[in-house]
Design an enzyme around this catalytic site. Structure first.
Site, short mmCIF file in Angstrom:
data_model
loop_
_atom_site.label_atom_id
_atom_site.label_comp_id
_atom_site.label_asym_id
_atom_site.label_seq_id
_atom_site.Cartn_x
_atom_site.Cartn_y
_atom_site.Cartn_z
N GLY A 49 91.07 -13.36 40.88
CA GLY A 49 90.86 -11.96 40.49
C GLY A 49 91.65 -10.91 41.27
O GLY A 49 92.00 -9.87 40.73
N GLU A 103 89.64 -8.76 48.18
CA GLU A 103 88.82 -9.24 47.05
C GLU A 103 88.92 -8.28 45.87
O GLU A 103 89.10 -7.08 46.05
CB GLU A 103 87.35 -9.30 47.50
CG GLU A 103 86.78 -10.69 47.62
CD GLU A 103 86.62 -11.43 46.30
OE1 GLU A 103 87.41 -11.22 45.36
OE2 GLU A 103 85.70 -12.25 46.21
N ASP A 104 88.77 -8.81 44.67
CA ASP A 104 88.75 -7.95 43.49
C ASP A 104 87.44 -7.16 43.42
O ASP A 104 87.44 -5.96 43.18
CB ASP A 104 88.97 -8.77 42.20
CG ASP A 104 87.99 -9.93 42.02
OD1 ASP A 104 87.19 -10.20 42.95
OD2 ASP A 104 88.03 -10.56 40.96
N ASP A 107 80.06 -8.43 44.23
CA ASP A 107 78.93 -8.30 43.31
C ASP A 107 77.65 -8.64 44.07
O ASP A 107 77.08 -7.77 44.74
CB ASP A 107 79.21 -9.22 42.12
CG ASP A 107 78.18 -9.16 41.03
OD1 ASP A 107 77.31 -8.28 41.07
OD2 ASP A 107 78.22 -10.00 40.11
N LYS A 135 79.78 -3.45 43.77
CA LYS A 135 78.56 -3.11 43.03
C LYS A 135 77.40 -3.14 44.02
O LYS A 135 76.66 -4.11 44.08
CB LYS A 135 78.29 -4.15 41.94
CG LYS A 135 79.36 -4.32 40.87
CD LYS A 135 78.96 -5.44 39.88
CE LYS A 135 80.01 -5.74 38.86
NZ LYS A 135 79.71 -6.97 38.09
N PHE A 156 79.20 -5.66 34.00
CA PHE A 156 80.35 -6.55 34.01
C PHE A 156 81.60 -5.77 33.62
O PHE A 156 81.60 -5.00 32.66
CB PHE A 156 80.13 -7.70 33.03
CG PHE A 156 81.06 -8.84 33.28
CD1 PHE A 156 80.82 -9.74 34.31
CD2 PHE A 156 82.19 -9.01 32.50
CE1 PHE A 156 81.69 -10.78 34.57
CE2 PHE A 156 83.07 -10.06 32.75
CZ PHE A 156 82.82 -10.95 33.77
N VAL A 157 82.68 -5.98 34.38
CA VAL A 157 83.94 -5.27 34.12
C VAL A 157 85.10 -6.27 34.02
O VAL A 157 85.03 -7.36 34.57
CB VAL A 157 84.25 -4.22 35.21
CG1 VAL A 157 83.27 -3.06 35.17
CG2 VAL A 157 84.28 -4.85 36.61
N ARG A 169 92.63 -10.11 32.26
CA ARG A 169 93.19 -9.89 33.60
C ARG A 169 94.40 -8.97 33.57
O ARG A 169 94.71 -8.27 34.53
CB ARG A 169 93.65 -11.21 34.23
CG ARG A 169 92.55 -12.15 34.61
CD ARG A 169 93.11 -13.25 35.52
NE ARG A 169 92.25 -14.41 35.58
CZ ARG A 169 91.18 -14.52 36.35
NH1 ARG A 169 90.80 -13.52 37.11
NH2 ARG A 169 90.46 -15.63 36.35
P1 IMP Z 1 79.71 -12.36 44.11
O1 IMP Z 1 79.84 -13.70 44.79
O2 IMP Z 1 78.44 -12.28 43.30
O3 IMP Z 1 79.88 -11.19 45.02
O4 IMP Z 1 80.82 -12.31 43.00
C1 IMP Z 1 82.10 -12.07 43.33
C2 IMP Z 1 83.08 -12.77 42.42
O5 IMP Z 1 82.63 -12.88 41.06
C3 IMP Z 1 84.28 -11.87 42.38
O6 IMP Z 1 85.23 -12.34 43.30
C4 IMP Z 1 84.76 -11.93 40.96
O7 IMP Z 1 85.77 -12.89 40.84
C5 IMP Z 1 83.55 -12.32 40.16
N1 IMP Z 1 82.93 -11.13 39.52
C6 IMP Z 1 81.87 -10.42 39.94
N2 IMP Z 1 81.58 -9.39 39.13
C7 IMP Z 1 82.51 -9.44 38.15
C8 IMP Z 1 82.77 -8.61 37.01
O8 IMP Z 1 82.10 -7.60 36.71
N3 IMP Z 1 83.84 -8.98 36.25
C9 IMP Z 1 84.63 -10.04 36.53
N4 IMP Z 1 84.42 -10.84 37.58
C10 IMP Z 1 83.37 -10.55 38.40
MG MG Z 2 87.07 -12.70 43.08
#
Ligand code: IMP
Ligand code: MG
Length: 182
Positions: A49, A103-104, A107, A135, A156-157, A169
């Site tokens: 991402g 990081e992208d 979440d 987020k 979700f984005v 992407r």
């Molecule tokens: P986390 O482990 O829940 O913090 O999720 C992080 C990873 O999930 C990110 O590195 C993204 O690749 C993916 N992700 C989280 N939210 C989104 C979203 O809204 N769209 C697309 N990918 C997401």
């Molecule tokens: Mg990611």
């Protein structure tokens, strides 16, 4: 009428314009340069991402640095899964380095936590986080992100590197999921 992106059965509407993204990255890079220019940092870009954010960000820097990549993947469609592919053994190159994880999006925070643990376990000297999106209301515990592009609501984005099932992407703007009307 605002542009709508359709992927499979879902609709997405524009949330952040590419012009705004450019401006924000310019500002982030100025702040980051002040902090990092004398520390020979190692930017650890989290694939897939963060490939666009990482590419835009590092090209703003005119100081010495290294760029490495790590693969972490925790989503299947819009459902969060256990993080796969963060392997501490792969990160030997962070030893004694000033690491900036790129990081992208943060979440739940689970992915970034796994990566931070792996960096620590491999002897990183300092660890910072640069996240394009965050987020905060989805964080499962308190988290300190050093550099954030935009804080968004927990929807979700896609776009600017972020995908839905591999699609979206390439979009230059950020789009958020459009709630299905009853
Ligand atoms: P986390 O482990 O829940 O913090 O999720 C992080 C990873 O999930 C990110 O590195 C993204 O690749 C993916 N992700 C989280 N939210 C989104 C979203 O809204 N769209 C697309 N990918 C997401
Ligand atoms: Mg990611």
């Amino acid at each position: 009428m605002s542009e709508i992106i359709r992927i499979d059965e879902l609709e997405f509407v524009k949330l952040i314009e590419s012009r705004e993204i450019k401006r924000r990255i310019e500002l982030m890079s100025t702040i980051m340069t002040e902090d990092l220019e004398d520390s020979d940092p190692l930017f650890l870009v989290v694939l897939n991402g963060a490939f666009i954010f990482g590419a835009d960000l590092v090209r703003k820097f005119h100081f010495e640095c290294d760029i490495e990549f790590i693969n972490a993947n925790s989503y299947d469609g819009m459902e969060r899964k256990d993080v796969k592919g963060v392997n501490a053994g792969d990160l030997h190159f962070v030893k004694d380095r000033n690491v900036v994880v790129v990081e992208d999006i943060v979440d739940s925070g689970h992915t970034i936590e796994c990566i931070l643990e792996a960096c620590k376990a491999n002897g990183a000297k300092t660890i910072r986080i640069a996240a394009f999106l965050s987020k905060p209301s989805a964080f499962t515990k308190e988290m300190d992100i050093d550099y954030v592009g935009f804080e968004i609501a927990p929807q979700f984005v896609i776009g600017y590197g972020l995908d839905y099932n591999g699609k979206g992407r390439n979009l230059k703007d950020i789009y958020q999921i459009r709630p299905i009307m009853e």
